[in-house]
Design an enzyme around this catalytic site. Structure first.
Site, PDB file in Angstrom:
ATOM      1  N   GLU A  35      21.646 -20.143  -6.319  1.00 13.03           N
ATOM      2  CA  GLU A  35      21.109 -18.790  -6.382  1.00 13.03           C
ATOM      3  C   GLU A  35      22.217 -17.753  -6.126  1.00 13.03           C
ATOM      4  O   GLU A  35      22.280 -16.722  -6.805  1.00 13.03           O
ATOM      5  CB  GLU A  35      19.962 -18.648  -5.368  1.00 13.03           C
ATOM      6  CG  GLU A  35      19.347 -17.281  -5.229  1.00 13.03           C
ATOM      7  CD  GLU A  35      18.785 -16.690  -6.525  1.00 13.03           C
ATOM      8  OE1 GLU A  35      18.656 -17.419  -7.519  1.00 13.03           O
ATOM      9  OE2 GLU A  35      18.507 -15.477  -6.533  1.00 13.03           O
TER      10      GLU A  35
ATOM     11  N   LYS B   1      23.243 -14.890  -8.798  1.00 15.70           N
ATOM     12  CA  LYS B   1      23.256 -13.449  -8.489  1.00 15.70           C
ATOM     13  C   LYS B   1      24.588 -12.857  -8.903  1.00 15.70           C
ATOM     14  O   LYS B   1      24.663 -11.801  -9.521  1.00 15.70           O
ATOM     15  CB  LYS B   1      23.068 -13.191  -6.986  1.00 15.70           C
ATOM     16  CG  LYS B   1      21.705 -13.270  -6.410  1.00 15.70           C
ATOM     17  CD  LYS B   1      20.679 -12.314  -6.919  1.00 15.70           C
ATOM     18  CE  LYS B   1      20.056 -12.777  -8.192  1.00 15.70           C
ATOM     19  NZ  LYS B   1      18.900 -13.557  -8.241  1.00 15.70           N
TER      20      LYS B   1
ATOM     21  N   TRP C  72      -2.888  -2.680  -1.630  1.00 19.04           N
ATOM     22  CA  TRP C  72      -2.458  -4.020  -2.068  1.00 19.04           C
ATOM     23  C   TRP C  72      -3.181  -4.974  -1.126  1.00 19.04           C
ATOM     24  O   TRP C  72      -2.876  -5.018   0.061  1.00 19.04           O
ATOM     25  CB  TRP C  72      -0.931  -4.118  -1.930  1.00 19.04           C
ATOM     26  CG  TRP C  72      -0.345  -5.456  -2.219  1.00 19.04           C
ATOM     27  CD1 TRP C  72      -0.393  -6.568  -1.440  1.00 19.04           C
ATOM     28  CD2 TRP C  72       0.434  -5.829  -3.368  1.00 19.04           C
ATOM     29  NE1 TRP C  72       0.290  -7.595  -2.029  1.00 19.04           N
ATOM     30  CE2 TRP C  72       0.807  -7.177  -3.209  1.00 19.04           C
ATOM     31  CE3 TRP C  72       0.843  -5.150  -4.508  1.00 19.04           C
ATOM     32  CZ2 TRP C  72       1.580  -7.863  -4.144  1.00 19.04           C
ATOM     33  CZ3 TRP C  72       1.623  -5.842  -5.437  1.00 19.04           C
ATOM     34  CH2 TRP C  72       1.977  -7.172  -5.258  1.00 19.04           C
TER      35      TRP C  72
ATOM     36  N   GLU D 170      25.106 -12.783 -12.826  1.00 11.71           N
ATOM     37  CA  GLU D 170      24.229 -11.841 -13.544  1.00 11.71           C
ATOM     38  C   GLU D 170      24.735 -10.417 -13.481  1.00 11.71           C
ATOM     39  O   GLU D 170      24.620  -9.670 -14.437  1.00 11.71           O
ATOM     40  CB  GLU D 170      22.848 -11.756 -12.894  1.00 11.71           C
ATOM     41  CG  GLU D 170      22.039 -12.925 -12.815  1.00 11.71           C
ATOM     42  CD  GLU D 170      20.652 -12.588 -12.268  1.00 11.71           C
ATOM     43  OE1 GLU D 170      19.791 -12.226 -13.058  1.00 11.71           O
ATOM     44  OE2 GLU D 170      20.449 -12.720 -11.042  1.00 11.71           O
TER      45      GLU D 170
ATOM     46  N   ASN E 279      -2.140   1.733   6.069  1.00 15.03           N
ATOM     47  CA  ASN E 279      -1.231   0.696   5.565  1.00 15.03           C
ATOM     48  C   ASN E 279      -0.895  -0.233   6.720  1.00 15.03           C
ATOM     49  O   ASN E 279      -0.727   0.246   7.843  1.00 15.03           O
ATOM     50  CB  ASN E 279       0.110   1.300   5.108  1.00 15.03           C
ATOM     51  CG  ASN E 279      -0.003   2.005   3.800  1.00 15.03           C
ATOM     52  OD1 ASN E 279      -1.068   2.055   3.213  1.00 15.03           O
ATOM     53  ND2 ASN E 279       1.109   2.560   3.343  1.00 15.03           N
ATOM     54  N   GLY E 280      -0.724  -1.513   6.444  1.00 15.05           N
ATOM     55  CA  GLY E 280      -0.323  -2.440   7.507  1.00 15.05           C
ATOM     56  C   GLY E 280      -1.457  -3.379   7.850  1.00 15.05           C
ATOM     57  O   GLY E 280      -2.326  -3.671   7.024  1.00 15.05           O
TER      58      GLY E 280
ATOM     59  N   LYS F 282      13.819  -8.043 -17.279  1.00 17.91           N
ATOM     60  CA  LYS F 282      13.132  -8.387 -16.022  1.00 17.91           C
ATOM     61  C   LYS F 282      12.066  -9.454 -16.249  1.00 17.91           C
ATOM     62  O   LYS F 282      11.841 -10.304 -15.409  1.00 17.91           O
ATOM     63  CB  LYS F 282      12.517  -7.111 -15.435  1.00 17.91           C
ATOM     64  CG  LYS F 282      11.925  -7.285 -14.063  1.00 17.91           C
ATOM     65  CD  LYS F 282      13.003  -7.485 -12.997  1.00 17.91           C
ATOM     66  CE  LYS F 282      12.435  -7.886 -11.661  1.00 17.91           C
ATOM     67  NZ  LYS F 282      13.419  -8.588 -10.830  1.00 17.91           N
TER      68      LYS F 282
ATOM     69  N   HIS G  28      33.786 -35.076  -7.591  1.00 19.35           N
ATOM     70  CA  HIS G  28      33.468 -35.877  -8.776  1.00 19.35           C
ATOM     71  C   HIS G  28      33.780 -35.118 -10.065  1.00 19.35           C
ATOM     72  O   HIS G  28      33.218 -35.421 -11.114  1.00 19.35           O
ATOM     73  CB  HIS G  28      31.995 -36.313  -8.729  1.00 19.35           C
ATOM     74  CG  HIS G  28      31.704 -37.182  -7.541  1.00 19.35           C
ATOM     75  ND1 HIS G  28      32.179 -38.472  -7.424  1.00 19.35           N
ATOM     76  CD2 HIS G  28      31.047 -36.923  -6.387  1.00 19.35           C
ATOM     77  CE1 HIS G  28      31.801 -38.981  -6.255  1.00 19.35           C
ATOM     78  NE2 HIS G  28      31.122 -38.047  -5.610  1.00 19.35           N
TER      79      HIS G  28
ATOM     80  N   CYS H 247       0.820  -1.216   0.000  1.00 23.53           N
ATOM     81  CA  CYS H 247       0.000   0.000   0.000  1.00 23.53           C
ATOM     82  C   CYS H 247       0.853   1.264   0.000  1.00 23.53           C
ATOM     83  O   CYS H 247       2.004   1.256   0.411  1.00 23.53           O
ATOM     84  CB  CYS H 247      -0.879   0.020   1.242  1.00 23.53           C
ATOM     85  SG  CYS H 247      -1.831  -1.469   1.457  1.00 23.53           S
TER      86      CYS H 247
ATOM     87  N   ARG I  10       5.291   0.403  -6.106  1.00 28.35           N
ATOM     88  CA  ARG I  10       5.190  -0.539  -4.994  1.00 28.35           C
ATOM     89  C   ARG I  10       4.181  -1.646  -5.281  1.00 28.35           C
ATOM     90  O   ARG I  10       4.154  -2.658  -4.587  1.00 28.35           O
ATOM     91  CB  ARG I  10       4.755   0.193  -3.722  1.00 28.35           C
ATOM     92  CG  ARG I  10       5.743   1.240  -3.269  1.00 28.35           C
ATOM     93  CD  ARG I  10       5.067   2.271  -2.393  1.00 28.35           C
ATOM     94  NE  ARG I  10       4.629   1.690  -1.144  1.00 28.35           N
ATOM     95  CZ  ARG I  10       5.303   1.749  -0.008  1.00 28.35           C
ATOM     96  NH1 ARG I  10       6.464   2.369   0.011  1.00 28.35           N
ATOM     97  NH2 ARG I  10       4.858   1.214   1.088  1.00 28.35           N
TER      98      ARG I  10
HETATM   99  C1  F6R Z   1      17.421 -13.773 -11.806  1.00 29.65           C
HETATM  100  C2  F6R Z   1      16.062 -13.676 -12.266  1.00 29.65           C
HETATM  101  C3  F6R Z   1      15.608 -14.619 -13.290  1.00 29.65           C
HETATM  102  C4  F6R Z   1      14.121 -14.959 -13.115  1.00 29.65           C
HETATM  103  C5  F6R Z   1      13.636 -15.809 -14.302  1.00 29.65           C
HETATM  104  C6  F6R Z   1      12.203 -16.242 -14.100  1.00 29.65           C
HETATM  105  O1  F6R Z   1      17.743 -12.814 -10.864  1.00 29.65           O
HETATM  106  O2  F6R Z   1      15.319 -12.817 -11.839  1.00 29.65           O
HETATM  107  O3  F6R Z   1      16.374 -15.772 -13.307  1.00 29.65           O
HETATM  108  O4  F6R Z   1      13.957 -15.630 -11.919  1.00 29.65           O
HETATM  109  O5  F6R Z   1      13.753 -15.085 -15.488  1.00 29.65           O
HETATM  110  O6  F6R Z   1      11.382 -15.136 -13.967  1.00 29.65           O
HETATM  111  P1  F6R Z   1       9.992 -15.219 -13.257  1.00 29.65           P
HETATM  112  O7  F6R Z   1      10.213 -15.512 -11.817  1.00 29.65           O
HETATM  113  O8  F6R Z   1       9.378 -13.864 -13.472  1.00 29.65           O
HETATM  114  O9  F6R Z   1       9.213 -16.308 -13.919  1.00 29.65           O
END
Ligand code: F6R
Length: 603
Positions: A479, A483, A75, A486, A99-100, A598, A502, A2, A27
């Site tokens: 992961e 990170k 939200w 990327e 909010n909250g 994204k 191995h 929110c 947000r």
């Molecule tokens: C890495 C990242 C991507 C997404 C992937 C799937 O930081 O964000 O590897 O996780 O492209 O995206 P979603 O979760 O939107 O299906």
């Protein structure tokens, strides 16, 4: 999540409030509303969906001359994202935005209903305005009535309330949810749930403390904590919009890492009561005929899926397999109607995950999704969805979305475990205790962040990184490596610690950097032996552990948490910050790494 905007002054209220809400759009929200008090008249407007709907509804409304207004983007947490549940909520002569979450709203609501108060919405927020008006009807002053209202509330809240009984005043309260109060040289007063709507208008702001409440009008700003009157400290407001949206952080990714504690609270809001998991979204969702869960996802979401596969088998005693969506689609998979098909996606639009979901639907499987974006394609197609409530994630490298996915999946594993009677009450209680602690675990430790900043300069070269861990710390290793690669463009791989010998151990030398995830609650001795094998071959070791490890070249000491998932979340933050600091040192654009998007809507 929110958003709140408030204003007192002579400016045209509609425009200011709607522009302010626009600044908070990032947000995420599903409805919006405004209320304007001018010459003792209150005009209000609410609309479901995007802000454009509210803009359209208010297009003929103007408020010129002195007055005040409050505005909100909602939200949904309590009650569906409908127009009636949108804020502001009203009583006979007052309006509130919030909010909250009001934890004791049910008690208050029942009491008010027994006294004849009629509620229009399903929200927890509506109790605030009725409670205020009840105290007014007892002949209390508006100030005392508001004070008593705030004292009756338990939970997290940022509240703005306006009323015809004090037609030049905005009443406010803040606890565990951000609220900022600003003022300008021309006697205007502003409120915002972040700096962004105030930039360019307020000259100075004060960031209200938890547990404070008060009122503001053109004569005075009064702020109290308990019965003590506070003297607010105002600071000049930075004038850059981008800076404001980043709340002073260097990159959105950094801000989002720091936000994880707060968004985890949002993920949990209303979903745990009396040591039980309540997933409203799954009311009527039957797991009786399900004997396996198959999860499909991509990238970071795939890592969340892998993590949860350990939880589903361990806690819910149900078979769980995980597949990368792009692989699943073309392998001609054998699908069984007793399999629950679960997809995980931050955006809800990832092409491969969406297509995998369609395949499962065509095969007649029951489907479920974990997603951050309501109304996305994946949400619309799934039989049910658990929304992760992380708010919009701007950094391309996913951080808070991953954290909330894992947390939601943990809740789901417990829900299934309970549904199938596969977990004892004691075990469930201890899991819930750990879950409740996760928002605190996710708070960034500034000293560790500073240490990672210093350490990062040693990791800019070399011929690659191995992140290693066992059990749930293996997907976390994957992961952590993702990170890093990327955003730093350095080569990094995640590997199960026991698998190094191995093959990959052949790479070990002093310029092979190993990030070793060594939790105390999950196969510590086994992982330690694997790290020793690497150390014996001269690999450079960055150990992350609550236990001192003498062979570490660099060491990050974590908290001695009792639950492996608490250790998981703490180490997750550390690996995110490590990637961030290395990338910043390399001068990269952390938020928009090269070649990445994204939302990946192509296969
Ligand atoms: C890495 C990242 C991507 C997404 C992937 C799937 O930081 O964000 O590897 O996780 O492209 O995206 P979603 O979760 O939107 O299906």
């Amino acid at each position: 999540m929110c958003g709140i905007v408030g204003y007192i002054g002579k400016r045209e209220k509609r425009e200011f409030l709607l522009d302010g809400l626009r600044e908070l759009e990032y947000r995420g929200y599903d409805s919006a509303g405004i209320a304007v008090l001018h010459q003792n008249e209150i005009n209000y407007f609410k609309a479901g969906g995007k802000l454009d709907n509210l803009i359209e509804k208010t297009k003929d409304f103007r408020s010129i001359g002195f007055g005040l207004g409050i505005a909100h983007t909602r939200w949904a947490t309590h009650g569906k994202p409908t127009e009636i549940n949108a804020h502001p909520h009203w009583g006979e002569f007052s309006f509130v935005i919030h909010n909250g979450i009001i934890e004791n709203y049910m008690e208050i609501k029942k009491e008010l209903q027994s006294e004849g108060v009629v509620f229009l919405s399903q929200t927890d927020s509506e109790v605030i305005v009725h409670l205020f008006e009840k105290f007014i009807s007892q002949n209390l002053t508006p100030q005392i009535a508001f004070e008593k209202t705030v004292q009756s509330l338990k939970g997290a809240f940022a509240v703005l309330l306006i009323s015809k009984v004090a037609s030049e005043t905005i009443f406010f309260a803040k606890n565990a949810v951000p609220l900022i109060l600003g003022k300008s040289s021309i006697d205007e007063i502003f409120f915002g749930s972040s700096d962004a709507p105030l930039i360019g208008f307020a000259d100075e702001v004060t960031y209200l403390e938890d547990g404070t409440y008060g009122w503001a009008n053109k004569e005075e700003i009064q702020i109290y904590k308990g019965s003590q009157k506070l003297k607010p400290v105002f600071k000049p407001l930075n004038t850059s919009k981008i800076y404001a949206q980043k709340d002073g952080f260097r990159f959105f990714m950094e801000k989002e890492i720091y936000e994880q504690s707060a968004v985890a609270s949002e993920t949990l809001m209303g979903r745990i009561k009396d040591d039980k998991v309540f997933l409203e979204e799954l009311n009527g969702y039957d797991f009786n005929d399900i004997d396996e869960i198959k999860i499909c996802a991509c990238g970071t979401s795939y890592h969340a899926a892998l993590t949860s596969s350990y939880l589903f088998e361990r806690l819910a005693k149900i078979r769980c397999s995980v597949e990368i969506a792009s692989e699943f689609r073309y392998k001609e998979p054998l699908l069984d109607k007793k399999t629950l098909f679960l997809v995980i996606s931050q955006s809800g639009e990832t092409a491969d995950t969406l297509e995998a979901l369609k395949m499962a639907k065509r095969a007649g499987l029951k489907t479920l999704s974990i997603c951050n974006v309501d109304n996305s394609s994946i949400v619309r197609l799934s039989d049910a969805t658990i929304l992760t409530r992380a708010g919009i994630e701007k950094g391309v490298a996913s951080t808070k979305a991953f954290a909330t996915q894992v947390l939601s999946l943990w809740l789901l594993a417990l829900h299934v475990a309970k549904f199938n009677n596969n977990i004892s009450d004691e075990k469930c209680t201890s899991e819930i205790k750990a879950i409740r602690g996760i928002p605190a675990v996710l708070k960034v430790d500034e000293e560790i962040h500073e240490k990672l900043h210093r350490l990062s300069k040693r990791y800019l070269h070399g011929h690659g990184f191995f992140f290693i861990g066992r059990d749930i710390f293996f997907p976390l290793a994957l992961e952590g490596a993702l990170k890093l690669k990327e955003i730093s463009y350095l080569h990094a791989e995640g590997y199960p610690a026991g698998e190094m010998k191995h093959g990959p151990i052949a790479l070990a030398d002093s310029t092979l950097f190993t990030v070793a995830l060594m939790p105390q609650n999950m196969l510590y001795d086994k992982t330690k032996s694997n790290v020793e094998e690497l150390s014996a071959r001269d690999a450079t070791i960055l150990a992350i552990s609550p236990k001192e490890f003498v062979l570490a070249d660099d060491f990050i000491k974590t908290q001695p948490y009792e639950h492996p998932m608490s250790e998981f979340f703490e180490m997750m933050v550390i690996t995110q910050l490590l990637a961030l600091e290395i990338s910043i040192r390399l001068g990269n654009d952390v938020d928009m790494p090269r070649n990445l998007a994204k939302s990946v809507t192509v296969e």
